[in-house]
Design a protein around this motif. Structure first.
Motif, PDB file in Angstrom:
ATOM      1  N   LEU A 137       6.303   2.089   2.162  1.00 10.76           N
ATOM      2  CA  LEU A 137       4.947   1.826   2.399  1.00 10.76           C
ATOM      3  C   LEU A 137       4.248   1.325   0.994  1.00 10.76           C
ATOM      4  O   LEU A 137       4.186   1.851   0.227  1.00 10.76           O
ATOM      5  CB  LEU A 137       4.076   2.939   2.855  1.00 10.76           C
ATOM      6  CG  LEU A 137       2.833   2.664   3.529  1.00 10.76           C
ATOM      7  CD1 LEU A 137       3.054   1.909   4.902  1.00 10.76           C
ATOM      8  CD2 LEU A 137       2.071   4.239   3.677  1.00 10.76           C
ATOM      9  N   GLY A 138       3.798   0.144   0.996  1.00  9.76           N
ATOM     10  CA  GLY A 138       2.923  -0.609  -0.168  1.00  9.76           C
ATOM     11  C   GLY A 138       4.154  -1.353  -1.009  1.00  9.76           C
ATOM     12  O   GLY A 138       3.440  -2.156  -2.047  1.00  9.76           O
TER      13      GLY A 138
ATOM     14  N   CYS B  87      -4.189  -3.682   8.521  1.00  7.85           N
ATOM     15  CA  CYS B  87      -4.279  -2.754   7.434  1.00  7.85           C
ATOM     16  C   CYS B  87      -3.002  -3.410   6.489  1.00  7.85           C
ATOM     17  O   CYS B  87      -1.903  -3.902   7.020  1.00  7.85           O
ATOM     18  CB  CYS B  87      -3.610  -1.171   7.801  1.00  7.85           C
ATOM     19  SG  CYS B  87      -2.821  -0.415   6.543  1.00  7.85           S
ATOM     20  N   ARG B  88      -3.314  -3.644   5.390  1.00 13.27           N
ATOM     21  CA  ARG B  88      -2.049  -4.346   4.412  1.00 13.27           C
ATOM     22  C   ARG B  88      -1.181  -3.698   4.022  1.00 13.27           C
ATOM     23  O   ARG B  88       0.006  -3.998   3.664  1.00 13.27           O
ATOM     24  CB  ARG B  88      -2.884  -4.868   3.135  1.00 13.27           C
ATOM     25  CG  ARG B  88      -3.939  -6.196   2.996  1.00 13.27           C
ATOM     26  CD  ARG B  88      -4.804  -6.375   4.153  1.00 13.27           C
ATOM     27  NE  ARG B  88      -5.419  -7.813   4.039  1.00 13.27           N
ATOM     28  CZ  ARG B  88      -6.410  -8.241   4.731  1.00 13.27           C
ATOM     29  NH1 ARG B  88      -6.940  -7.212   5.904  1.00 13.27           N
ATOM     30  NH2 ARG B  88      -7.025  -9.403   4.609  1.00 13.27           N
ATOM     31  N   ALA B  89      -0.991  -2.409   4.420  1.00 10.71           N
ATOM     32  CA  ALA B  89       0.232  -1.737   4.074  1.00 10.71           C
ATOM     33  C   ALA B  89       1.036  -1.425   5.232  1.00 10.71           C
ATOM     34  O   ALA B  89       2.103  -1.614   5.113  1.00 10.71           O
ATOM     35  CB  ALA B  89      -0.153  -0.113   3.737  1.00 10.71           C
ATOM     36  N   CYS B  90       0.535  -1.204   6.499  1.00 13.21           N
ATOM     37  CA  CYS B  90       1.510  -1.073   7.560  1.00 13.21           C
ATOM     38  C   CYS B  90       1.513  -2.166   8.581  1.00 13.21           C
ATOM     39  O   CYS B  90       2.097  -2.147   9.462  1.00 13.21           O
ATOM     40  CB  CYS B  90       1.065   0.290   8.307  1.00 13.21           C
ATOM     41  SG  CYS B  90      -0.357   0.291   9.218  1.00 13.21           S
ATOM     42  N   GLY B  91       0.357  -3.130   8.473  1.00 15.56           N
ATOM     43  CA  GLY B  91      -0.029  -4.344   9.422  1.00 15.56           C
ATOM     44  C   GLY B  91      -0.546  -3.960  10.957  1.00 15.56           C
ATOM     45  O   GLY B  91      -0.523  -4.700  11.549  1.00 15.56           O
ATOM     46  N   HIS B  92      -0.914  -2.647  11.163  1.00 15.43           N
ATOM     47  CA  HIS B  92      -1.631  -2.187  12.245  1.00 15.43           C
ATOM     48  C   HIS B  92      -2.873  -2.999  12.465  1.00 15.43           C
ATOM     49  O   HIS B  92      -3.489  -3.270  11.160  1.00 15.43           O
ATOM     50  CB  HIS B  92      -1.675  -0.838  12.295  1.00 15.43           C
ATOM     51  CG  HIS B  92      -0.427   0.067  12.787  1.00 15.43           C
ATOM     52  ND1 HIS B  92      -0.260   1.194  13.146  1.00 15.43           N
ATOM     53  CD2 HIS B  92       0.843  -0.399  12.768  1.00 15.43           C
ATOM     54  CE1 HIS B  92       0.923   1.463  13.288  1.00 15.43           C
ATOM     55  NE2 HIS B  92       1.525   0.456  13.075  1.00 15.43           N
ATOM     56  N   VAL B  93      -3.432  -3.210  13.625  1.00 19.01           N
ATOM     57  CA  VAL B  93      -4.592  -3.793  13.889  1.00 19.01           C
ATOM     58  C   VAL B  93      -5.472  -2.672  14.083  1.00 19.01           C
ATOM     59  O   VAL B  93      -5.482  -1.703  14.787  1.00 19.01           O
ATOM     60  CB  VAL B  93      -4.778  -4.664  15.127  1.00 19.01           C
ATOM     61  CG1 VAL B  93      -6.043  -5.304  15.338  1.00 19.01           C
ATOM     62  CG2 VAL B  93      -3.567  -5.581  15.017  1.00 19.01           C
TER      63      VAL B  93
ATOM     64  N   VAL C  16      -6.774  -0.764   3.481  1.00 14.92           N
ATOM     65  CA  VAL C  16      -5.720  -0.157   4.309  1.00 14.92           C
ATOM     66  C   VAL C  16      -6.461   0.884   5.142  1.00 14.92           C
ATOM     67  O   VAL C  16      -7.369   1.150   5.090  1.00 14.92           O
ATOM     68  CB  VAL C  16      -4.897   0.671   3.140  1.00 14.92           C
ATOM     69  CG1 VAL C  16      -4.174  -0.244   2.369  1.00 14.92           C
ATOM     70  CG2 VAL C  16      -5.477   1.685   2.462  1.00 14.92           C
ATOM     71  N   CYS C  17      -5.506   1.244   6.239  1.00 12.57           N
ATOM     72  CA  CYS C  17      -5.967   2.191   7.076  1.00 12.57           C
ATOM     73  C   CYS C  17      -6.055   3.655   6.468  1.00 12.57           C
ATOM     74  O   CYS C  17      -5.499   3.784   5.532  1.00 12.57           O
ATOM     75  CB  CYS C  17      -5.176   2.175   8.398  1.00 12.57           C
ATOM     76  SG  CYS C  17      -3.576   2.899   8.080  1.00 12.57           S
ATOM     77  N   LYS C  18      -6.857   4.455   7.270  1.00 13.24           N
ATOM     78  CA  LYS C  18      -6.944   5.828   6.714  1.00 13.24           C
ATOM     79  C   LYS C  18      -5.462   6.454   6.308  1.00 13.24           C
ATOM     80  O   LYS C  18      -5.321   7.251   5.360  1.00 13.24           O
ATOM     81  CB  LYS C  18      -7.673   6.788   7.677  1.00 13.24           C
ATOM     82  CG  LYS C  18      -7.760   8.199   7.215  1.00 13.24           C
ATOM     83  CD  LYS C  18      -8.759   8.921   8.209  1.00 13.24           C
ATOM     84  CE  LYS C  18      -9.305  10.464   8.057  1.00 13.24           C
ATOM     85  NZ  LYS C  18      -9.978  10.953   9.084  1.00 13.24           N
TER      86      LYS C  18
END
Length: 209
Positions: free
Chosen positions: A2-3, A35-41, A63-65
């Motif tokens: 991650l990251g 999220c720039r780390a996991c790619g989720h919307v 990034v997301c929480k």
């Protein structure tokens, strides 16, 4: 990983709701963010975090929480401190308060406006002001210690009003009736001296009408 490496971005059209809080997206209030780390919307609320990402030269990225907690190792309690004093939800403090009710509020020469005012038990020297009882963010907070209380209304004031003054700072409040005004003054007179009510249950009032 991650990251450390760029994620595969989920396409906008592949989801209809935030992949974290599950709130549906719409054009105005809930727009799509990645999220720039996991790619989720995710929605703007769930993307309101920043972390240094190795694959992007350790620059700060949105990034997301969940990814924020993993990358930074920051816990929920630390995150709450980071959010700041105004981010505490009204329902959270109103449900465990010394006193809370609607009061009219005036600052300087602005017109009177209705505010949901709360003095929480865990912070009995601070007055929180919200627009409404369920708001998730306070409009303002007043640390009461050291303020002078003036409970004699002038002719231009509302009948059940009182003022808090400290050097050039003046806050005017007005209750709907004299009984409510006296309950507020009882708590505030203690708070300005740095004292908290010994019997908080006795003073607790919740007037929603």
């Amino acid at each position: 990983e991650l990251g450390k490496r760029a994620p595969r971005w989920i396409r906008d059209n592949e989801v209809t709701m935030c992949m974290k809080c599950k709130e549906p997206f719409n054009a105005l209030t809930r727009r799509r963010h990645h999220c720039r780390a996991c790619g989720h919307v995710v929605c703007w609320k769930c993307s309101d975090y920043k972390a240094h990402l190795e694959y992007d030269g350790n620059k700060l990225n949105k990034v997301c929480k969940d990814c924020y907690h993993v990358i930074t190792g920051c816990t929920d309690s630390e995150e709450k401190k980071k959010k700041g004093i105004l981010e505490i939800e009204s329902a959270e403090v109103s449900g465990n308060s010394v006193i809370c009710s609607f009061l009219q509020y005036m600052e300087k020469s602005k017109p009177w406006q209705k505010a949901w005012c709360v003095i929480p038990k865990h912070e009995a020297l601070v007055l929180y002001m919200y627009g409404a009882p369920q708001d998730v963010k306070a409009l303002a907070t007043i640390p009461l210690l050291g303020y002078t209380v003036d409970d004699t209304p002038r002719s231009a004031d509302l009948p059940h009003s009182f003022k808090l003054t400290q050097s050039k700072s003046v806050h005017s409040f007005a209750a709907d009736n004299e009984e409510l005004k006296q309950k507020w003054l009882k708590v505030i007179h203690l708070a300005v001296k740095g004292e908290t009510p010994e019997c908080q249950n006795e003073l607790q009032v919740n007037v929603e009408e």
